[in-house]
Design a protein around this motif. Structure first.
Motif, short mmCIF file in Angstrom:
data_model
loop_
_atom_site.label_atom_id
_atom_site.label_comp_id
_atom_site.label_asym_id
_atom_site.label_seq_id
_atom_site.Cartn_x
_atom_site.Cartn_y
_atom_site.Cartn_z
N GLY A 1 1.40 15.66 47.27
CA GLY A 1 2.08 16.95 47.30
C GLY A 1 3.54 16.83 46.90
O GLY A 1 4.05 17.66 46.14
N ALA A 2 4.21 15.79 47.36
CA ALA A 2 5.61 15.59 47.00
C ALA A 2 5.75 15.29 45.52
O ALA A 2 6.67 15.79 44.85
CB ALA A 2 6.19 14.45 47.84
N LEU A 3 4.85 14.49 44.97
CA LEU A 3 4.89 14.19 43.54
C LEU A 3 4.61 15.45 42.72
O LEU A 3 5.25 15.67 41.68
CB LEU A 3 3.87 13.11 43.21
CG LEU A 3 3.89 12.56 41.79
CD1 LEU A 3 5.21 11.85 41.52
CD2 LEU A 3 2.73 11.63 41.57
N TRP A 4 3.70 16.28 43.21
CA TRP A 4 3.38 17.53 42.53
C TRP A 4 4.60 18.48 42.53
O TRP A 4 4.83 19.19 41.57
CB TRP A 4 2.17 18.17 43.19
CG TRP A 4 1.61 19.38 42.52
CD1 TRP A 4 1.82 19.80 41.25
CD2 TRP A 4 0.73 20.33 43.11
NE1 TRP A 4 1.13 20.95 41.02
CE2 TRP A 4 0.45 21.31 42.14
CE3 TRP A 4 0.16 20.45 44.37
CZ2 TRP A 4 -0.38 22.39 42.38
CZ3 TRP A 4 -0.67 21.53 44.60
CH2 TRP A 4 -0.94 22.48 43.63
N LEU B 1 6.92 17.24 39.77
CA LEU B 1 6.41 17.36 38.41
C LEU B 1 6.00 18.77 38.01
O LEU B 1 5.70 19.00 36.84
CB LEU B 1 5.21 16.41 38.23
CG LEU B 1 5.52 14.93 38.38
CD1 LEU B 1 4.26 14.11 38.26
CD2 LEU B 1 6.56 14.48 37.38
N ALA B 2 5.98 19.70 38.94
CA ALA B 2 5.55 21.06 38.64
C ALA B 2 6.56 21.76 37.75
O ALA B 2 7.77 21.63 37.94
CB ALA B 2 5.33 21.85 39.93
N ARG B 3 6.05 22.51 36.79
CA ARG B 3 6.93 23.24 35.87
C ARG B 3 7.14 24.67 36.34
O ARG B 3 8.13 25.30 35.98
CB ARG B 3 6.35 23.23 34.47
CG ARG B 3 6.17 21.83 33.96
CD ARG B 3 5.72 21.83 32.53
NE ARG B 3 6.65 20.95 31.82
CZ ARG B 3 7.08 21.17 30.62
NH1 ARG B 3 6.68 22.20 29.94
NH2 ARG B 3 7.91 20.33 30.06
N ASP B 4 6.24 25.20 37.11
CA ASP B 4 6.32 26.57 37.60
C ASP B 4 6.83 26.55 39.04
O ASP B 4 6.44 25.70 39.85
CB ASP B 4 4.93 27.22 37.53
CG ASP B 4 4.96 28.70 37.81
OD1 ASP B 4 6.05 29.29 37.75
OD2 ASP B 4 3.88 29.26 38.09
N VAL B 5 7.70 27.50 39.37
CA VAL B 5 8.29 27.55 40.71
C VAL B 5 7.23 27.84 41.77
O VAL B 5 7.26 27.26 42.86
CB VAL B 5 9.41 28.61 40.76
CG1 VAL B 5 9.98 28.74 42.15
CG2 VAL B 5 10.50 28.28 39.78
N VAL B 6 6.29 28.70 41.45
CA VAL B 6 5.24 29.05 42.41
C VAL B 6 4.36 27.84 42.69
O VAL B 6 4.01 27.56 43.85
CB VAL B 6 4.42 30.25 41.91
CG1 VAL B 6 3.28 30.56 42.85
CG2 VAL B 6 5.31 31.46 41.71
N HIS B 7 4.02 27.08 41.64
CA HIS B 7 3.21 25.88 41.85
C HIS B 7 3.97 24.83 42.66
O HIS B 7 3.39 24.15 43.50
CB HIS B 7 2.79 25.30 40.51
CG HIS B 7 1.81 26.15 39.78
ND1 HIS B 7 1.66 26.10 38.42
CD2 HIS B 7 0.93 27.09 40.21
CE1 HIS B 7 0.73 26.96 38.05
NE2 HIS B 7 0.28 27.58 39.13
N ALA B 8 5.26 24.72 42.42
CA ALA B 8 6.08 23.78 43.19
C ALA B 8 6.14 24.19 44.66
O ALA B 8 6.09 23.33 45.55
CB ALA B 8 7.48 23.69 42.61
N ALA B 9 6.24 25.49 44.91
CA ALA B 9 6.28 25.96 46.31
C ALA B 9 4.95 25.71 47.01
O ALA B 9 4.93 25.31 48.18
CB ALA B 9 6.63 27.44 46.34
N LEU B 10 3.86 25.93 46.32
CA LEU B 10 2.55 25.66 46.92
C LEU B 10 2.34 24.16 47.13
O LEU B 10 1.74 23.75 48.13
CB LEU B 10 1.45 26.25 46.05
CG LEU B 10 1.42 27.77 45.98
CD1 LEU B 10 0.35 28.24 45.00
CD2 LEU B 10 1.19 28.37 47.36
N ALA B 11 2.84 23.36 46.22
CA ALA B 11 2.76 21.91 46.41
C ALA B 11 3.61 21.46 47.59
O ALA B 11 3.23 20.55 48.33
CB ALA B 11 3.22 21.20 45.14
N LEU B 12 4.74 22.12 47.79
CA LEU B 12 5.57 21.82 48.96
C LEU B 12 4.82 22.14 50.25
O LEU B 12 4.92 21.42 51.24
CB LEU B 12 6.88 22.58 48.89
CG LEU B 12 7.89 22.31 50.00
CD1 LEU B 12 8.32 20.85 49.97
CD2 LEU B 12 9.08 23.22 49.86
N LEU B 13 4.06 23.21 50.22
CA LEU B 13 3.25 23.57 51.39
C LEU B 13 2.19 22.49 51.64
O LEU B 13 1.93 22.14 52.80
CB LEU B 13 2.60 24.93 51.18
CG LEU B 13 1.82 25.50 52.34
CD1 LEU B 13 2.72 25.68 53.55
CD2 LEU B 13 1.19 26.82 51.95
#
Length: 74
Positions: A18-21, A24-36
């Motif tokens: 999740g932290a790596l995602w 590496l995420a390019r979209d803010v929404v995907h990064a926020a979901l990966a943080l979750l």
């Protein structure tokens, strides 16, 4: 290997992935979901260490912060 050790490695892998995602995420929404996902993995590690208060605080505080970040990103 025992059950708690396998659970620990799975939760650690989930947190690290999740932290790596997030990085590496390019979209803010995907990064926020990966943080979750990373926060839920860390919360599971707290539960494995018999620290229920920290696990609940982790989910409530940081889970709420991720929700607010997603709302502001949209």
């Amino acid at each position: 290997m025992s059950g708690p050790l396998i659970t620990f490695f799975l939760l650690a892998l989930l947190s690290a992935a999740g932290a790596l995602w997030v990085v590496l995420a390019r979209d803010v929404v995907h990064a926020a979901l990966a943080l979750l996902v990373a926060v839920l993995g860390v919360s599971g590690l707290f539960l494995l260490a018999f620290s229920e208060f920290l696990a609940l605080t982790q989910v409530l505080i940081y889970g709420g912060a991720v929700t607010v970040a997603v709302l502001f990103a949209i």
